[in-house]
Design an enzyme around this catalytic site. Structure first.
Site, PDB file in Angstrom:
ATOM      1  N   LYS A 109     -55.051  13.005 -77.512  1.00 16.07           N
ATOM      2  CA  LYS A 109     -54.551  11.657 -77.175  1.00 16.07           C
ATOM      3  C   LYS A 109     -55.008  11.251 -75.779  1.00 16.07           C
ATOM      4  O   LYS A 109     -55.543  10.169 -75.571  1.00 16.07           O
ATOM      5  CB  LYS A 109     -53.012  11.657 -77.228  1.00 16.07           C
ATOM      6  CG  LYS A 109     -52.375  10.448 -76.576  1.00 16.07           C
ATOM      7  CD  LYS A 109     -50.868  10.427 -76.731  1.00 16.07           C
ATOM      8  CE  LYS A 109     -50.092  11.175 -75.674  1.00 16.07           C
ATOM      9  NZ  LYS A 109     -49.947  10.465 -74.401  1.00 16.07           N
ATOM     10  N   ASN A 110     -54.787  12.151 -74.806  1.00 13.96           N
ATOM     11  CA  ASN A 110     -55.018  11.758 -73.416  1.00 13.96           C
ATOM     12  C   ASN A 110     -56.492  11.776 -73.013  1.00 13.96           C
ATOM     13  O   ASN A 110     -56.831  11.353 -71.907  1.00 13.96           O
ATOM     14  CB  ASN A 110     -54.162  12.612 -72.472  1.00 13.96           C
ATOM     15  CG  ASN A 110     -52.687  12.237 -72.593  1.00 13.96           C
ATOM     16  OD1 ASN A 110     -52.351  11.215 -73.196  1.00 13.96           O
ATOM     17  ND2 ASN A 110     -51.813  13.053 -72.025  1.00 13.96           N
ATOM     18  N   CYS A 167     -40.288   3.948 -67.430  1.00 16.06           N
ATOM     19  CA  CYS A 167     -40.652   5.102 -68.237  1.00 16.06           C
ATOM     20  C   CYS A 167     -39.507   6.099 -68.272  1.00 16.06           C
ATOM     21  O   CYS A 167     -38.814   6.289 -67.283  1.00 16.06           O
ATOM     22  CB  CYS A 167     -41.874   5.754 -67.616  1.00 16.06           C
ATOM     23  SG  CYS A 167     -42.362   7.183 -68.504  1.00 16.06           S
ATOM     24  N   ARG A 208     -43.529   6.520 -62.358  1.00 15.76           N
ATOM     25  CA  ARG A 208     -44.960   6.733 -62.631  1.00 15.76           C
ATOM     26  C   ARG A 208     -45.710   5.648 -61.880  1.00 15.76           C
ATOM     27  O   ARG A 208     -45.994   4.581 -62.401  1.00 15.76           O
ATOM     28  CB  ARG A 208     -45.220   6.700 -64.131  1.00 15.76           C
ATOM     29  CG  ARG A 208     -44.564   7.897 -64.796  1.00 15.76           C
ATOM     30  CD  ARG A 208     -44.794   7.947 -66.251  1.00 15.76           C
ATOM     31  NE  ARG A 208     -46.159   8.300 -66.603  1.00 15.76           N
ATOM     32  CZ  ARG A 208     -46.551   8.464 -67.860  1.00 15.76           C
ATOM     33  NH1 ARG A 208     -45.715   8.311 -68.842  1.00 15.76           N
ATOM     34  NH2 ARG A 208     -47.802   8.801 -68.127  1.00 15.76           N
ATOM     35  N   ASP A 217     -46.394  18.404 -69.711  1.00 14.52           N
ATOM     36  CA  ASP A 217     -46.293  17.947 -71.105  1.00 14.52           C
ATOM     37  C   ASP A 217     -45.902  19.061 -72.075  1.00 14.52           C
ATOM     38  O   ASP A 217     -45.723  18.797 -73.264  1.00 14.52           O
ATOM     39  CB  ASP A 217     -47.622  17.304 -71.549  1.00 14.52           C
ATOM     40  CG  ASP A 217     -47.884  15.993 -70.834  1.00 14.52           C
ATOM     41  OD1 ASP A 217     -46.953  15.446 -70.247  1.00 14.52           O
ATOM     42  OD2 ASP A 217     -49.045  15.526 -70.873  1.00 14.52           O
ATOM     43  N   ARG A 244     -46.009   8.674 -81.350  1.00 12.76           N
ATOM     44  CA  ARG A 244     -46.897   8.157 -80.302  1.00 12.76           C
ATOM     45  C   ARG A 244     -47.960   9.198 -79.985  1.00 12.76           C
ATOM     46  O   ARG A 244     -49.039   8.851 -79.508  1.00 12.76           O
ATOM     47  CB  ARG A 244     -46.087   7.865 -79.018  1.00 12.76           C
ATOM     48  CG  ARG A 244     -45.209   6.645 -79.111  1.00 12.76           C
ATOM     49  CD  ARG A 244     -44.532   6.383 -77.787  1.00 12.76           C
ATOM     50  NE  ARG A 244     -45.456   6.684 -76.702  1.00 12.76           N
ATOM     51  CZ  ARG A 244     -45.123   7.300 -75.570  1.00 12.76           C
ATOM     52  NH1 ARG A 244     -43.880   7.639 -75.338  1.00 12.76           N
ATOM     53  NH2 ARG A 244     -46.034   7.544 -74.659  1.00 12.76           N
TER      54      ARG A 244
HETATM   55  N1  EPU Z   1     -48.509   9.139 -58.849  1.00 16.26           N
HETATM   56  C1  EPU Z   1     -48.370   8.372 -57.703  1.00 16.26           C
HETATM   57  N2  EPU Z   1     -49.254   7.342 -57.514  1.00 16.26           N
HETATM   58  C2  EPU Z   1     -50.240   7.048 -58.409  1.00 16.26           C
HETATM   59  C3  EPU Z   1     -50.372   7.837 -59.556  1.00 16.26           C
HETATM   60  C4  EPU Z   1     -49.488   8.893 -59.759  1.00 16.26           C
HETATM   61  O1  EPU Z   1     -47.492   8.604 -56.884  1.00 16.26           O
HETATM   62  O2  EPU Z   1     -50.996   6.075 -58.180  1.00 16.26           O
HETATM   63  C5  EPU Z   1     -47.556  10.243 -59.098  1.00 16.26           C
HETATM   64  C6  EPU Z   1     -46.696   9.957 -60.349  1.00 16.26           C
HETATM   65  O3  EPU Z   1     -45.569   9.167 -60.018  1.00 16.26           O
HETATM   66  C7  EPU Z   1     -46.357  11.325 -60.853  1.00 16.26           C
HETATM   67  C8  EPU Z   1     -47.593  12.151 -60.475  1.00 16.26           C
HETATM   68  O4  EPU Z   1     -48.289  11.402 -59.474  1.00 16.26           O
HETATM   69  O5  EPU Z   1     -45.258  11.830 -60.157  1.00 16.26           O
HETATM   70  C9  EPU Z   1     -48.549  12.458 -61.607  1.00 16.26           C
HETATM   71  O6  EPU Z   1     -48.859  11.285 -62.316  1.00 16.26           O
HETATM   72  P1  EPU Z   1     -50.237  11.064 -63.068  1.00 16.26           P
HETATM   73  O7  EPU Z   1     -50.826   9.784 -62.550  1.00 16.26           O
HETATM   74  O8  EPU Z   1     -51.079  12.273 -63.044  1.00 16.26           O
HETATM   75  O9  EPU Z   1     -49.729  10.811 -64.564  1.00 16.26           O
HETATM   76  P2  EPU Z   1     -50.384   9.796 -65.557  1.00 16.26           P
HETATM   77  O10 EPU Z   1     -51.829   9.721 -65.297  1.00 16.26           O
HETATM   78  O11 EPU Z   1     -49.586   8.534 -65.589  1.00 16.26           O
HETATM   79  C10 EPU Z   1     -51.029  11.510 -67.413  1.00 16.26           C
HETATM   80  C11 EPU Z   1     -50.730  11.717 -68.872  1.00 16.26           C
HETATM   81  C12 EPU Z   1     -49.290  12.167 -69.028  1.00 16.26           C
HETATM   82  C13 EPU Z   1     -49.098  13.464 -68.250  1.00 16.26           C
HETATM   83  C14 EPU Z   1     -49.493  13.263 -66.778  1.00 16.26           C
HETATM   84  C15 EPU Z   1     -49.433  14.534 -65.956  1.00 16.26           C
HETATM   85  C16 EPU Z   1     -52.227  10.139 -69.932  1.00 16.26           C
HETATM   86  C17 EPU Z   1     -52.403   8.892 -70.700  1.00 16.26           C
HETATM   87  N3  EPU Z   1     -50.980  10.459 -69.565  1.00 16.26           N
HETATM   88  O12 EPU Z   1     -50.132  10.518 -66.958  1.00 16.26           O
HETATM   89  O13 EPU Z   1     -49.083  12.395 -70.418  1.00 16.26           O
HETATM   90  O14 EPU Z   1     -47.761  13.859 -68.307  1.00 16.26           O
HETATM   91  O15 EPU Z   1     -50.844  12.745 -66.706  1.00 16.26           O
HETATM   92  O16 EPU Z   1     -50.265  15.492 -66.498  1.00 16.26           O
HETATM   93  O17 EPU Z   1     -53.190  10.847 -69.663  1.00 16.26           O
HETATM   94  C18 EPU Z   1     -47.827  12.642 -72.397  1.00 16.26           C
HETATM   95  O18 EPU Z   1     -48.920  12.789 -73.002  1.00 16.26           O
HETATM   96  O19 EPU Z   1     -46.714  12.891 -72.917  1.00 16.26           O
HETATM   97  C19 EPU Z   1     -47.865  12.183 -71.002  1.00 16.26           C
HETATM   98  C20 EPU Z   1     -46.796  11.694 -70.386  1.00 16.26           C
END
Ligand code: EPU
Length: 421
Positions: free
Chosen positions: A24-25, A118, A123, A308, A400
């Site tokens: 998915k990701n 969320c 996030r 995850d 999802r």
């Molecule tokens: N963060 C910030 N600023 C940013 C971006 C992130 O402070 O601009 C913080 C977030 O608040 C969080 C941490 O950094 O505390 C990590 O967030 P990240 O951006 O890595 O998460 P994401 O990219 O929104 C993806 C996956 C998630 C997975 C996380 C962590 C996708 C579409 N989603 O989310 O997947 O949990 O990385 O590995 O790739 C799931 O599949 O169930 C899922 C939630």
């Protein structure tokens, strides 16, 4: 939102093999990256799940024509007709933020609804926006509240240090930089396998990205992207969920079509609890079950233990004698499965960002409610080992992210029924 309930009749002995779908990701950013090319691009192994459907719907609204058959999706964006991702879509899938970088790079203007609240905590997307600003974008969050309006006559290559690790942030900036003018160096990048798969896909479309899989990624911007066909990597979180299912007493389940190297943080932890695994090139199964656990797990960016899989591991630890702890370091509200597991008979305490799991406890079938995708998976695992009937309310969440999970588990001995109302 559709109201699905799942009914599980447990306990079940799972026997046989289960095949993992595409990630998915990885598929989500790869679908978004097709925006960069004017020519048809094919992705194979795209899982047929709700989050992917929401992304495809968003791309169609921009003007992409989409042909899909089974897990093969062909997309072609000859012309961007409506450079907008509406709030209906970003409410359903937070991953729609991944459209911002490539759409801005291709079109010079993008209007994307802010991802909604969320269930797993804050996030933030400030690093995505800061990086794009450094590349020369103007970001307006005020003219139309709830929307990010980004514009740039051109994006320039940039040297950007991520203040913290972010998966989709790294992907967004990598996609924007692939079509920017000049060289970009991204530092302190996240190194999840999905990011590497995206980079490989972008290179096959004509991008020039090096440092793939490392914390420093270099990108030479290109003007033109061509047709390509790419196979999405297997979903390591789905694989990990089934591997955890195979670890429950009485189960004999082989996980196929996975990349065991992507599961190393999970197998390393389980080996500490006495498990032994047979690891093939694309498959994995339990050789010996661990019977006592006193393990301490921290969720971390890759190659650390993934957030995850935190909820699913919790369910397993309720079934092993000993006291284990899991510290959730990525998201600040990802323990909502715990109250439901305790309703089923588990003995889990929460202290700040730590859960303390006192095993081994018998689980009883119960009426539970899920709040997010991975919490749903942990409750399905609990339902499979619990005695009696478990009904999981709001289990739309599960679909999802898990392709045909009911069919896959039923084919190896589970009794799961979906009730749509
Ligand atoms: N963060 C910030 N600023 C940013 C971006 C992130 O402070 O601009 C913080 C977030 O608040 C969080 C941490 O950094 O505390 C990590 O967030 P990240 O951006 O890595 O998460 P994401 O990219 O929104 C993806 C996956 C998630 C997975 C996380 C962590 C996708 C579409 N989603 O989310 O997947 O949990 O990385 O590995 O790739 C799931 O599949 O169930 C899922 C939630």
């Amino acid at each position: 939102m559709k109201n699905f309930r799942i009914k599980i009749n447990g306990p079940s002995a799972l026997r046989g093999s289960v095949s993992v779908s595409g990630s998915k990701n990885a598929a989500l950013p790869e679908l978004a990256a097709t925006i960069l090319s004017r020519f048809p691009v094919v992705l194979e192994g795209v899982p047929d799940i709700e989050d992917i459907r929401a992304m495809i719907n968003a791309l169609q609204k921009l003007g992409s024509s989409v042909k899909s058959e089974k897990n093969r999706v062909e997309l072609s964006l000859n012309e961007v007709t409506t450079p907008v991702v509406s709030s209906d879509i970003s409410k359903t899938s937070r991953a729609s933020i991944l459209i911002l970088g490539p759409l801005l790079a291709r079109n010079g203007y993008a209007k994307v609804a802010l991802p909604g609240g969320c269930d797993i905590g804050d996030r933030r997307i400030n690093y995505h926006l800061d990086g794009l600003k450094k590349m020369g974008a103007e970001i307006d969050l005020e003219s139309d509240p709830g929307y990010i309006i980004a514009s740039a006559s051109k994006l320039n290559g940039v040297d950007y240090l991520f203040p913290g690790k972010t998966v989709t942030g790294t992907e967004n900036l990598m996609m924007a930089a692939a079509a920017a003018e000049g060289e970009t160096i991204l530092k302190n990048c996240a190194t999840e396998p999905e990011i590497s798969d995206l980079a490989i896909f972008l290179n096959s479309m004509g991008a020039e990205i090096s440092g793939i899989g490392t914390e420093v990624i270099k990108i030479s911007g290109k003007k033109d992207f061509h047709s390509t066909t790419h196979s999405v990597i297997p979903d390591r979180i789905e694989a990990g969920t089934y591997l955890i299912a195979s670890c429950f007493e009485g189960n004999d389940l082989k996980v196929e079509n996975c990349n065991p190297a992507h599961l190393k943080s999970l197998t390393d932890i389980l080996e500490k609890a006495g498990f032994l695994f047979s690891i093939g090139e694309k498959s994995i199964f339990v050789l010996k079950r661990g019977s006592e656990a006193d393990i301490h797990v921290d969720t971390e960016p890759f190659p650390g233990f993934p957030t995850d899989l935190q909820a699913q591991l919790t369910t397993l630890l309720t079934q092993i004698t000993g006291k284990s702890t899991i510290r959730e370091n990525i998201f600040n509200n990802r323990f909502r499965h715990v109250i439901e597991l305790n309703k089923m008979g588990a003995d889990i305490e929460i202290s700040g960002n730590k859960s303390i799991i006192n095993g081994k406890t018998a689980l009883n079938g119960s009426y539970v409610r899920t709040t997010d995708l991975r919490a749903s998976a942990s409750l399905v695992l609990a339902g499979l080992v619990a005695k009696g009937e478990t009904v999981i309310e709001n289990s739309f969440q599960l679909f999802r992210g898990y392709e045909k999970i009911d069919e896959k588990l039923n084919s190896v001995g589970a009794e799961i029924v979906i009730m749509r109302s």
